[in-house]
Design a protein around this motif. Structure first.
Motif, PDB file in Angstrom:
ATOM      1  N   GLN A   1       0.862  -1.188   0.000  1.00 13.67           N
ATOM      2  CA  GLN A   1       0.000   0.000   0.000  1.00 13.67           C
ATOM      3  C   GLN A   1       0.894   1.231   0.000  1.00 13.67           C
ATOM      4  N   ASP A   2       0.647   2.155  -0.914  1.00 16.50           N
ATOM      5  CA  ASP A   2       1.543   3.308  -1.025  1.00 16.50           C
ATOM      6  C   ASP A   2       1.129   4.432  -0.078  1.00 16.50           C
ATOM      7  N   TYR A   3       1.782   5.574  -0.215  1.00 20.09           N
ATOM      8  CA  TYR A   3       1.611   6.719   0.683  1.00 20.09           C
ATOM      9  C   TYR A   3       0.162   7.199   0.716  1.00 20.09           C
ATOM     10  N   PHE A   4      -0.533   7.105  -0.412  1.00 25.10           N
ATOM     11  CA  PHE A   4      -1.907   7.587  -0.515  1.00 25.10           C
ATOM     12  C   PHE A   4      -2.942   6.499  -0.233  1.00 25.10           C
ATOM     13  N   GLY A   5      -2.501   5.314   0.164  1.00 26.62           N
ATOM     14  CA  GLY A   5      -3.429   4.247   0.475  1.00 26.62           C
ATOM     15  C   GLY A   5      -3.854   3.417  -0.714  1.00 26.62           C
ATOM     16  N   HIS A   6      -3.175   3.576  -1.859  1.00 29.65           N
ATOM     17  CA  HIS A   6      -3.480   2.776  -3.038  1.00 29.65           C
ATOM     18  C   HIS A   6      -2.740   1.439  -2.964  1.00 29.65           C
ATOM     19  N   ASN A   7      -3.411   0.380  -3.356  1.00 33.05           N
ATOM     20  CA  ASN A   7      -2.838  -0.960  -3.274  1.00 33.05           C
ATOM     21  C   ASN A   7      -2.195  -1.372  -4.593  1.00 33.05           C
ATOM     22  N   PHE A   8      -1.046  -2.037  -4.486  1.00 37.37           N
ATOM     23  CA  PHE A   8      -0.314  -2.514  -5.655  1.00 37.37           C
ATOM     24  C   PHE A   8       0.218  -3.919  -5.368  1.00 37.37           C
ATOM     25  N   GLU A   9       0.575  -4.625  -6.429  1.00 32.88           N
ATOM     26  CA  GLU A   9       1.193  -5.940  -6.307  1.00 32.88           C
ATOM     27  C   GLU A   9       2.468  -5.966  -7.138  1.00 32.88           C
ATOM     28  N   LEU A  10       3.543  -6.471  -6.550  1.00 29.01           N
ATOM     29  CA  LEU A  10       4.831  -6.562  -7.224  1.00 29.01           C
ATOM     30  C   LEU A  10       5.236  -8.032  -7.331  1.00 29.01           C
ATOM     31  N   TYR A  11       5.688  -8.408  -8.505  1.00 30.39           N
ATOM     32  CA  TYR A  11       6.062  -9.800  -8.752  1.00 30.39           C
ATOM     33  C   TYR A  11       7.376 -10.134  -8.052  1.00 30.39           C
ATOM     34  N   MET A  12       7.381 -11.224  -7.280  1.00 30.37           N
ATOM     35  CA  MET A  12       8.582 -11.651  -6.568  1.00 30.37           C
ATOM     36  C   MET A  12       9.294 -12.794  -7.270  1.00 30.37           C
ATOM     37  N   GLY A  13       8.538 -13.673  -7.920  1.00 30.52           N
ATOM     38  CA  GLY A  13       9.193 -14.759  -8.631  1.00 30.52           C
ATOM     39  C   GLY A  13       8.334 -16.009  -8.709  1.00 30.52           C
ATOM     40  N   ASN A  14       8.845 -16.972  -9.447  1.00 28.60           N
ATOM     41  CA  ASN A  14       8.187 -18.257  -9.612  1.00 28.60           C
ATOM     42  C   ASN A  14       8.685 -19.230  -8.546  1.00 28.60           C
ATOM     43  N   LEU A  15       7.802 -20.073  -8.057  1.00 30.32           N
ATOM     44  CA  LEU A  15       8.140 -20.989  -6.968  1.00 30.32           C
ATOM     45  C   LEU A  15       8.564 -22.367  -7.466  1.00 30.32           C
ATOM     46  N   GLY A  16       8.954 -22.450  -8.707  1.00 28.44           N
ATOM     47  CA  GLY A  16       9.390 -23.721  -9.266  1.00 28.44           C
ATOM     48  C   GLY A  16      10.820 -24.063  -8.906  1.00 28.44           C
ATOM     49  N   PHE A  17      11.109 -24.181  -7.618  1.00 32.25           N
ATOM     50  CA  PHE A  17      12.441 -24.553  -7.138  1.00 32.25           C
ATOM     51  C   PHE A  17      12.289 -25.346  -5.848  1.00 32.25           C
ATOM     52  N   SER A  18      13.335 -26.061  -5.493  1.00 27.43           N
ATOM     53  CA  SER A  18      13.332 -26.837  -4.253  1.00 27.43           C
ATOM     54  C   SER A  18      14.265 -26.182  -3.242  1.00 27.43           C
ATOM     55  N   GLY A  19      13.935 -26.314  -1.967  1.00 24.02           N
ATOM     56  CA  GLY A  19      14.774 -25.719  -0.932  1.00 24.02           C
ATOM     57  C   GLY A  19      14.542 -24.222  -0.811  1.00 24.02           C
ATOM     58  N   TRP A  20      15.444 -23.575  -0.072  1.00 24.04           N
ATOM     59  CA  TRP A  20      15.318 -22.144   0.192  1.00 24.04           C
ATOM     60  C   TRP A  20      15.895 -21.311  -0.946  1.00 24.04           C
ATOM     61  N   LYS A  21      15.237 -20.189  -1.219  1.00 23.44           N
ATOM     62  CA  LYS A  21      15.712 -19.245  -2.224  1.00 23.44           C
ATOM     63  C   LYS A  21      15.248 -17.847  -1.831  1.00 23.44           C
ATOM     64  N   LYS A  22      16.117 -16.861  -2.023  1.00 27.19           N
ATOM     65  CA  LYS A  22      15.763 -15.485  -1.707  1.00 27.19           C
ATOM     66  C   LYS A  22      15.091 -14.846  -2.912  1.00 27.19           C
TER      67      LYS A  22
END
Length: 235
Positions: free
Chosen positions: A140-161
């Motif tokens: 949610q930004d400064y004015f209260g507007h909601n947004f979505e940002l892509y983090m990545g695909n989960l097609g991996f095994s184990g931990w990933k940043k």
């Protein structure tokens, strides 16, 4: 003629630079213009408090459960001043799908998590199970507007940043606005949670997901260089 050719070359080069400045930012470009920046990596949440995160999936898609587990990504670098004894748990999410289809589930914070300053990058350690689902961070930004940002695909095994770059507003009015000279002096955005869009072909059976160490790289220049004798515009 030579002068005209040189002038055209300069104009084309300027146009190329301008076009680059309007393109989507990348994590590698953040911080290059750091003369007036004070970039810091800060901790937002370590997923250590039971009940501080909620999970949801539409009831006709499946059943979802969230709880804390003992554990830690072995490759994680602690922030300066962190006490390892206070960072021992991760958030686990289990989804039992009723049927395959186009569906998604959300992981939301019990209260919005603020990021001070001007956020540049949001990151989090994720343990996937090699399922090709897509993760987004909801903000949610400064004015209260909601947004979505892509983090990545989960097609991996184990931990990933996984990381998401927060694009800057082109004019302070459109896009993700993090500050305004007209409405107070405390810049920042808030993290609302995460959404996972499921691959329709793989949304079946049980799916497990683990999260840890939500962080942000943020510019604290304005906050750190605020004169002590200067009043705060927050009244």
């Amino acid at each position: 003629m030579k002068k005209l050719v040189a002038l055209v070359a300069v104009v084309l080069a300027a146009g190329f630079v301008f076009a680059q400045s309007l393109s989507d930012p990348s994590a590698g470009e953040i911080g290059r213009d750091s003369a007036m920046q004070s970039l810091r990596e800060i901790s937002i949440d370590k997923f250590e408090r039971e009940g501080s995160w909620n999970v949801h999936i539409p009831s006709d898609y499946g059943v979802i459960t969230g709880r804390l587990f003992e554990g830690n990504p072995a490759m994680k670098d602690p922030l300066q001043g962190d006490d390892p004894a206070e960072d021992t748990q991760v958030l686990g999410v289990r989804v039992d799908f009723f049927k395959r289809g186009v569906n998604s589930f959300t992981i939301t914070a019990g209260r919005p998590l603020p990021i001070e300053g001007t956020a540049k990058i949001i990151s989090m350690w994720v343990c996937g199970r090699n399922q090709s689902h897509d993760m987004y961070v909801m903000i949610q930004d400064y004015f209260g507007h909601n947004f979505e940002l892509y983090m990545g695909n989960l097609g991996f095994s184990g931990w990933k940043k996984l990381s998401a770059v927060v694009p800057s507003s082109p004019d302070g009015e459109h896009g993700i606005v993090q500050s305004s000279a007209y409405y107070g002096d405390k810049p920042g955005i808030k993290i609302l949670g995460f959404r996972v869009d499921c691959n329709p072909m793989q949304a079946r059976g049980s799916y497990y997901l683990y999260l840890d160490d939500l962080r942000a790289i943020t510019d604290l220049y304005d906050l750190e260089n605020h004169d002590e004798d200067d009043m705060s515009d927050n009244w």
